[in-house]
Structures are given as C-alpha cells and as structure tokens.
Motif scaffolding. Structure first.
Motif, PDB file in Angstrom:
ATOM      1  N   ALA A 187     107.485-101.838 -97.420  1.00 62.08           N
ATOM      2  CA  ALA A 187     107.873-102.855 -96.432  1.00 62.08           C
ATOM      3  C   ALA A 187     107.077-102.655 -95.149  1.00 62.08           C
ATOM      4  O   ALA A 187     106.473-101.604 -94.934  1.00 62.08           O
ATOM      5  CB  ALA A 187     109.365-102.724 -96.145  1.00 62.08           C
ATOM      6  N   ASN A 188     107.046-103.656 -94.303  1.00 64.22           N
ATOM      7  CA  ASN A 188     106.456-103.489 -92.970  1.00 64.22           C
ATOM      8  C   ASN A 188     107.282-104.248 -91.938  1.00 64.22           C
ATOM      9  O   ASN A 188     108.114-105.088 -92.287  1.00 64.22           O
ATOM     10  CB  ASN A 188     104.987-103.947 -92.958  1.00 64.22           C
ATOM     11  CG  ASN A 188     104.880-105.428 -93.268  1.00 64.22           C
ATOM     12  OD1 ASN A 188     105.368-106.267 -92.515  1.00 64.22           O
ATOM     13  ND2 ASN A 188     104.262-105.758 -94.401  1.00 64.22           N
ATOM     14  N   ARG A 189     107.011-103.941 -90.662  1.00 62.10           N
ATOM     15  CA  ARG A 189     107.885-104.401 -89.574  1.00 62.10           C
ATOM     16  C   ARG A 189     107.984-105.915 -89.477  1.00 62.10           C
ATOM     17  O   ARG A 189     108.930-106.438 -88.911  1.00 62.10           O
ATOM     18  CB  ARG A 189     107.440-103.827 -88.227  1.00 62.10           C
ATOM     19  CG  ARG A 189     106.241-104.508 -87.611  1.00 62.10           C
ATOM     20  CD  ARG A 189     106.040-104.152 -86.141  1.00 62.10           C
ATOM     21  NE  ARG A 189     107.127-104.578 -85.272  1.00 62.10           N
ATOM     22  CZ  ARG A 189     107.313-105.830 -84.851  1.00 62.10           C
ATOM     23  NH1 ARG A 189     106.506-106.798 -85.252  1.00 62.10           N
ATOM     24  NH2 ARG A 189     108.305-106.116 -84.048  1.00 62.10           N
ATOM     25  N   ASP A 190     107.008-106.644 -89.995  1.00 69.28           N
ATOM     26  CA  ASP A 190     107.022-108.097 -89.833  1.00 69.28           C
ATOM     27  C   ASP A 190     107.885-108.816 -90.868  1.00 69.28           C
ATOM     28  O   ASP A 190     108.086-110.025 -90.775  1.00 69.28           O
ATOM     29  CB  ASP A 190     105.584-108.642 -89.890  1.00 69.28           C
ATOM     30  CG  ASP A 190     104.759-108.071 -88.749  1.00 69.28           C
ATOM     31  OD1 ASP A 190     105.329-107.932 -87.647  1.00 69.28           O
ATOM     32  OD2 ASP A 190     103.587-107.730 -88.967  1.00 69.28           O
ATOM     33  N   MET A 191     108.384-108.084 -91.834  1.00 68.97           N
ATOM     34  CA  MET A 191     109.201-108.754 -92.860  1.00 68.97           C
ATOM     35  C   MET A 191     110.566-109.141 -92.301  1.00 68.97           C
ATOM     36  O   MET A 191     111.154-108.419 -91.506  1.00 68.97           O
ATOM     37  CB  MET A 191     109.404-107.824 -94.062  1.00 68.97           C
ATOM     38  CG  MET A 191     108.138-107.576 -94.851  1.00 68.97           C
ATOM     39  SD  MET A 191     108.501-106.472 -96.231  1.00 68.97           S
ATOM     40  CE  MET A 191     106.882-106.399 -96.989  1.00 68.97           C
ATOM     41  N   LYS A 192     111.073-110.280 -92.786  1.00 63.46           N
ATOM     42  CA  LYS A 192     112.416-110.715 -92.396  1.00 63.46           C
ATOM     43  C   LYS A 192     113.475-109.663 -92.714  1.00 63.46           C
ATOM     44  O   LYS A 192     114.409-109.444 -91.942  1.00 63.46           O
ATOM     45  CB  LYS A 192     112.775-112.010 -93.157  1.00 63.46           C
ATOM     46  CG  LYS A 192     112.622-113.265 -92.317  1.00 63.46           C
ATOM     47  CD  LYS A 192     112.798-114.516 -93.147  1.00 63.46           C
ATOM     48  CE  LYS A 192     114.234-114.686 -93.603  1.00 63.46           C
ATOM     49  NZ  LYS A 192     114.519-116.036 -94.125  1.00 63.46           N
ATOM     50  N   ILE A 193     113.300-109.004 -93.872  1.00 64.17           N
ATOM     51  CA  ILE A 193     114.309-108.011 -94.275  1.00 64.17           C
ATOM     52  C   ILE A 193     114.320-106.789 -93.350  1.00 64.17           C
ATOM     53  O   ILE A 193     115.279-106.022 -93.354  1.00 64.17           O
ATOM     54  CB  ILE A 193     114.128-107.545 -95.744  1.00 64.17           C
ATOM     55  CG1 ILE A 193     112.698-107.067 -95.992  1.00 64.17           C
ATOM     56  CG2 ILE A 193     114.532-108.659 -96.717  1.00 64.17           C
ATOM     57  CD1 ILE A 193     112.516-106.366 -97.332  1.00 64.17           C
ATOM     58  N   VAL A 194     113.251-106.613 -92.560  1.00 70.56           N
ATOM     59  CA  VAL A 194     113.218-105.494 -91.603  1.00 70.56           C
ATOM     60  C   VAL A 194     113.772-105.918 -90.248  1.00 70.56           C
ATOM     61  O   VAL A 194     114.324-105.119 -89.514  1.00 70.56           O
ATOM     62  CB  VAL A 194     111.773-104.954 -91.455  1.00 70.56           C
ATOM     63  CG1 VAL A 194     111.686-103.878 -90.377  1.00 70.56           C
ATOM     64  CG2 VAL A 194     111.284-104.407 -92.788  1.00 70.56           C
ATOM     65  N   GLN A 195     113.648-107.197 -89.928  1.00 76.42           N
ATOM     66  CA  GLN A 195     114.035-107.673 -88.596  1.00 76.42           C
ATOM     67  C   GLN A 195     115.447-108.255 -88.524  1.00 76.42           C
ATOM     68  O   GLN A 195     116.111-108.134 -87.506  1.00 76.42           O
ATOM     69  CB  GLN A 195     113.033-108.730 -88.098  1.00 76.42           C
ATOM     70  CG  GLN A 195     111.634-108.176 -87.842  1.00 76.42           C
ATOM     71  CD  GLN A 195     111.621-107.101 -86.759  1.00 76.42           C
ATOM     72  OE1 GLN A 195     112.477-107.070 -85.887  1.00 76.42           O
ATOM     73  NE2 GLN A 195     110.663-106.189 -86.844  1.00 76.42           N
ATOM     74  N   ILE A 197     118.913-102.059 -98.316  1.00 75.38           N
ATOM     75  CA  ILE A 197     118.297-101.145 -97.352  1.00 75.38           C
ATOM     76  C   ILE A 197     116.787-101.243 -97.493  1.00 75.38           C
ATOM     77  O   ILE A 197     116.276-101.432 -98.600  1.00 75.38           O
ATOM     78  CB  ILE A 197     118.803 -99.696 -97.565  1.00 75.38           C
ATOM     79  CG1 ILE A 197     118.316 -98.782 -96.446  1.00 75.38           C
ATOM     80  CG2 ILE A 197     118.421 -99.149 -98.929  1.00 75.38           C
ATOM     81  CD1 ILE A 197     118.996 -97.412 -96.456  1.00 75.38           C
ATOM     82  N   VAL A 198     116.089-101.139 -96.375  1.00 72.51           N
ATOM     83  CA  VAL A 198     114.628-101.247 -96.385  1.00 72.51           C
ATOM     84  C   VAL A 198     114.058 -99.951 -95.823  1.00 72.51           C
ATOM     85  O   VAL A 198     114.334 -99.600 -94.673  1.00 72.51           O
ATOM     86  CB  VAL A 198     114.163-102.438 -95.521  1.00 72.51           C
ATOM     87  CG1 VAL A 198     112.667-102.647 -95.714  1.00 72.51           C
ATOM     88  CG2 VAL A 198     114.933-103.700 -95.879  1.00 72.51           C
ATOM     89  N   ALA A 199     113.284 -99.252 -96.644  1.00 80.04           N
ATOM     90  CA  ALA A 199     112.773 -97.934 -96.252  1.00 80.04           C
ATOM     91  C   ALA A 199     111.305 -97.997 -95.868  1.00 80.04           C
ATOM     92  O   ALA A 199     110.506 -98.677 -96.526  1.00 80.04           O
ATOM     93  CB  ALA A 199     112.969 -96.949 -97.409  1.00 80.04           C
ATOM     94  N   GLN A 220     115.279-112.222-101.979  1.00 81.02           N
ATOM     95  CA  GLN A 220     114.135-112.992-102.473  1.00 81.02           C
ATOM     96  C   GLN A 220     113.003-112.998-101.456  1.00 81.02           C
ATOM     97  O   GLN A 220     111.837-112.849-101.809  1.00 81.02           O
ATOM     98  CB  GLN A 220     114.577-114.431-102.809  1.00 81.02           C
ATOM     99  CG  GLN A 220     113.554-115.218-103.615  1.00 81.02           C
ATOM    100  CD  GLN A 220     113.137-114.478-104.895  1.00 81.02           C
ATOM    101  OE1 GLN A 220     113.977-114.028-105.669  1.00 81.02           O
ATOM    102  NE2 GLN A 220     111.825-114.319-105.101  1.00 81.02           N
ATOM    103  N   SER A 221     113.354-113.132-100.165  1.00 87.05           N
ATOM    104  CA  SER A 221     112.298-113.156 -99.139  1.00 87.05           C
ATOM    105  C   SER A 221     111.576-111.814 -99.095  1.00 87.05           C
ATOM    106  O   SER A 221     110.360-111.758 -98.900  1.00 87.05           O
ATOM    107  CB  SER A 221     112.863-113.538 -97.767  1.00 87.05           C
ATOM    108  OG  SER A 221     113.259-112.393 -97.047  1.00 87.05           O
ATOM    109  N   GLY A 222     112.313-110.722 -99.300  1.00 85.93           N
ATOM    110  CA  GLY A 222     111.686-109.406 -99.351  1.00 85.93           C
ATOM    111  C   GLY A 222     110.687-109.326-100.494  1.00 85.93           C
ATOM    112  O   GLY A 222     109.540-108.876-100.318  1.00 85.93           O
TER     113      GLY A 222
END
Ligand code: NAP
Ligand code: MG
Length: 502
Positions: free
Chosen positions: A396-404, A412-414, A365-367
């Motif tokens: 996606a970008n580096r600041d998202m919770k799903i990336v960090q 998976i986050v591409a 959901q956060s993504g």
C-alpha cells in the motif's frame, strides 16, 4: 415482507418480551408513539431479519422531549436534588444495569450483531463501571476562589469565586457501534452534573438505549430527566441540533456528520462536543515482544469487527519484521470463524448493516483496484447476513483511499518503516488524531514517540484500552472535547464567576 430474525428464538424471556411489541418513544417518563404515527424496523445483521418495530421520532416529538427535559431543568424536582441524591440515583441505575446484564447484552447482540460474550462482558460491564465512576463525580464538582486586584477601583476590595453549573438540556446523538456504552458515556456525566437529556440512539441500534431509559425511571430518576427518542439523523437529529430549548449537543459519530452538527449549532450558539472518526496508527518496532504485538495488533483492528472509532486501521512495521508481523496478523484473521451473535463457536460477528457491509466492501475493492494486496480476506461474504472477511492489506502507499479514509470495518493496511526519524511524521499523516499505539520494549522509543504523536489517546504495547478514569477524545478532525476522567465535567458545565465587593 421481510422475515423475522432467526435469533429471536435465542433470546431469554426478558429480551424476548421487550422485542415482542413496537417500542415506543420514552418522553416525560411515558411510552408514547410518534406524533406522526410513523415507525421503522430494526434488524439483526446476522440474517437481515426484523427484530421489531420502533416509533420514529420527528420534530414534534423532539419538541415534546425538550419541553419535558426543560421543565425538570428549569426548577423541576431534578433541579432541586442535592449532589449526593444524584449520586445515589446514578448508583442505583448502575445496579439495575448490572441486574439486567443478560437482557441488555442479548438486546445489544441481536440489534448490533456483536457476539454475545462481548456484549455481556465488554459492553454491559463497561456501561456499569462507567455509570459508577460518574456517580462519584456528582459530589466532587468544585469551583475556585480568587482574589482579584481590580486596579481601577482604588478603595474597594473584592473576592471572586467560580461555580460549575450544569450546562442545561443536553441533546445527545450516538452511533451504532457500542450503543449501550455510548448511551452510558453520555447520560452518566449529564446526570452527575445535574443536566437533563434528550438522547437519540442510532437508527440501526435503538433497543438498549430504550431499555436504559426505562431503567432510569426504575432507579427513581424523575420522569423527563432522560428522554429517549429513536429516529433518523436527517429528521430527529437535525430537529435536536436546531431546537432553541437545547443548550448543548453531545455527538459521537462520523466526522462528516460532526461537521454538519458543528456548523448548524452555531445558529443557536449551542455548546458542542464531538467525538468523531479516526484512522489510528499502530507502530510495531523490531524490538517489540512479538507474542504481545501480533495478537495485540490483530485485536486492535478486528475487535468489534473493526467498527471502533480508535480501530488500529493503519499498521506501520519496521522493515526487518514486516513479513513476520503482517503474516502473523493475517494468520489470525484467517483463523476467525465468522458467525451470528448467538452462535457459540463464532469468533467474529457481522457488521451492523447491509449499508455498512457494502461501504466496507467498496473500500476493499478500491484497495485492490489501486494495487494493494490482500494477505487475508479481501471479500464481503455473499449471502445472508452482513459479514466481511477480515482483511490485511500490504503493498500500500499513502495516496490510497484505504490509507487515508476511515473504513470502519475489519480492514487493516500495513506499510513498512525504513527511516526511524520519519515514524511520527508518517503516523501523523492523516486528518484525524484519535488514537495510536506503539509496540516496543524500548522505553525511550515508547515515550519519545508518545510525545510526538498528535492523538488524544496513545497506547503502549496495547490498543483500545478505554477506562472511565482516563480522558478520551480527539486531536485535529477527530473532534472537540474530552469525555471521561475529570475532563468530562468541563464538557457538561458552564463556569460562572461571582465577584463581591468586601
Ligand atoms: P453518522 O451519520 O455519524 O451517525 C451517527 C449518529 O448521528 C446517528 O445517531 C445518526 O442518526 C445521527 N445523524 C446523522 N446525520 C445527522 C444530522 N445531520 N444531524 C444530526 N444527527 C445526525 O454515522 P453513520 O452514517 O451511521 O455511519 C457512517 C460512517 O461513520 C461509518 O462508516 C464510520 O466510518 C463512521 N462512524 C464513526 C463512528 C465513531 O465512533 N467515530 C461511529 C459511527 C460511524 P441515524 O442513525 O438515524 O442516521
Ligand atoms: Mg439493528
């Protein structure tokens, strides 16, 4: 009242017998209830049904287990065995695990939710291989001889040698994602080096560790050498970390809990080894063999429903092949049939628990809230069982919770790669450093990147390849120490220097 798990009827006779009664603690070779009389239930995540009740260890039980382990370590029968005798006992244990492979696989599948064939041919086989590998080390632990100069003693001459001595009583705290494998990873080197064990399995998955503890006894490992004490982290786990009779804590689990354990262990100066979380990158170059890279990356994230510490949860793909790779992985994700562990047509099982399903659901959901787009999945499955749709995020970008943050689920986050000089920096842009993979047909790219990535395991044209002979562990906030390979001997031994005037 909660219903029973429907899959109990699918268990073979041995596993069904095992879950037909409350499972007690295993302390000093005996099945004992908790001193408090407390029990908790373990669940089948395929339908949230109860499997059986399990005794819940508290501080008093931990103390009894530590006393039993101490007696064996401090001059007990175990402490007098020769290395070759320990080797034979571990080999016998491996044979017993192999003989009981179906029973153990069934217990693992129903308790954790993983599909039965994976439990049988992945987890159980791996546990057997690992125990056999570790058995061999019992007779190969060696120190060194040294000729010191000692300049301040003019006339005398000295010789020194080192002894690798077992560290002592080891408190082992393990997670729920590979319960039997984790128990074998922990018990194997402890036994090979001559340590004794108090093992706390995760409260979600206590069954196979309890059965393994019984097999240790059947193998002839003396009572009290391996004690198995299911319970909760905040009670039994904390009691282990604080107990002055434990010399070392070996932990696998989340970084947050690992940090708490590391801090608490300082008070008694326990040795600590920590195998913690990850946010492992998979890097796919345009020159990769796509027939290998696309299904390989899909397995890199979706294996074990993504509940793998080295899961390839960040995907970086060179721009020219970005759509092809992400859509290919999304196609595979959409094709998976979700189902319970014992369903023959199931290709992906449930997550381990309702709590984990909700946790992964909230990351998804956060993504979505932060603007990522789901090419596949994007939802938890409503209704019975802890299922989550395998999800491939793009945009996606580096600041998202799903990336960090570590999600520990099938997500998976591409992100595309444009600047080739930037790849290692992007892959290393995380607090973690557990695993990474590089998919390319160019040798220079493969080995050049392998050297630059700050992670304990780097795989080339593969992911999650783990073997008892190959050291495994984390850089950065993914932990301390290396398990497996010859490195694991250092985790379970103290080095003593003996110096003699000659
Ligand atoms: P966790 O808290 O790290 O649990 C792992 C083990 O530590 C369990 O046996 C747990 O007992 C015990 N424990 C918890 N708190 C403790 C404490 N203060 N002192 C001593 N032992 C303690 O992991 P979790 O809560 O089950 O899962 C949360 C998240 O951790 C997951 O979503 C995932 O991101 C991550 N995780 C990572 C790994 C990995 O291999 N890297 C494995 C598992 C989970 P209880 O089970 O009774 O709490
Ligand atoms: Mg369970």
């Amino acid at each position: 009242m909660t219903a029973q798990s429907a899959q109990i009827s699918k268990l073979g006779a041995a596993a069904r017998r095992f879950v037909s009664q409350t499972r007690n603690l295993l302390i000093n070779g005996e099945h004992v209830p908790a001193r408090s009389g407390k029990t908790f239930e373990t669940f089948d995540p395929a339908d949230n049904g109860v499997i059986c009740a399990v005794a819940e260890a508290g501080a008093e039980d931990i103390d009894l287990a530590v006393q039993a382990a101490r007696r064996q370590f401090d001059g007990g029968e175990w402490s007098k065995l020769r290395p070759s005798e320990r080797e034979r006992l571990i080999l016998r244990l491996a044979d017993l695990v192999e003989q009981h492979a179906d029973e153990l696989a069934e217990l693992e599948a129903i308790d954790n939710g993983k599909l039965l064939p994976y439990a049988r041919f992945g987890d159980v086989s791996m546990a057997v291989d690992f125990l056999r590998y570790m058995a061999g080390w019992a007779t190969k632990i060696e120190g060194r001889t040294i000729h010191p100069s000692v300049p301040y003693v003019q006339e005398a001459r000295f010789w020194s040698y080192t002894l690798k001595e077992p560290v002592g009583v080891v408190g082992q705290i393990i997670p729920w994602n590979f319960p039997l494998v984790m128990a074998a990873w922990k018990i194997g080197p402890a036994l090979a080096t001559g340590c004794t064990v108090v093992l706390k399995p995760a409260e979600q998955t206590p069954l196979t560790a309890l059965r393994l503890g019984e097999l240790c006894l059947e193998a002839g490992i003396p009572a009290g050498v391996v004690n198995v004490v299911p319970g909760f982290g905040h009670t039994a786990g904390v009691a282990m970390v604080e107990h002055p009779g434990i010399d070392k804590i070996a932990f696998t689990g989340s970084t947050e809990t690992g940090k708490a354990i590391g801090r608490a262990a300082v008070d008694t100066m326990k040795r600590v080894s920590l195998e913690l979380g990850g946010k492992s990158p998979m890097i796919v170059m345009a020159d990769a063999d796509m027939d290998v890279a696309i299904p390989g990356a899909a397995m890199g994230i979706f294996f074990n429903q993504g509940q793998v510490c080295t899961a390839g949860s960040r995907l970086y793909v060179q721009r020219s092949v970005f759509d092809k790779v992400t859509e290919g992985i999304a196609e595979i994700a959409k094709s998976f049939k979700l189902g319970p562990a014992f369903a023959e047509d199931a290709q992906l099982g449930p997550l381990v628990s309702k709590a984990q399903q909700e946790r992964v659901g909230s990351y998804i959901q956060s993504g979505l809230d932060q603007g990522a787009v789901a090419l596949s999945g994007g939802r938890v499955v409503e209704g019975q069982g802890c299922f989550v749709e395998p999800t491939v995020f793009v945009n996606a970008n580096r600041d998202m919770k799903i990336v960090q943050e570590e999600i520990f689920g099938p997500v998976i986050v591409a992100q595309p790669i444009d600047d080739l000089d930037d790849i290692a920096a992007v892959a290393n842009d995380t607090i973690y450093g557990l695993g990474a993979s590089i998919w390319t047909t160019n040798l220079n790219t493969a080995h050049g990147l392998a050297a630059k990535i700050r992670a304990g395991s780097v795989w080339i044209n593969s992911h999650n390849i783990v073997d008892p002979a190959v050291p495994f562990g984390g850089f950065k906030q993914s932990g301390y120490g290396r398990e497996m390979g010859q490195e694991v001997i250092d985790l379970y031994t103290e080095t003593k220097a003996v110096t003699m005037m000659v």
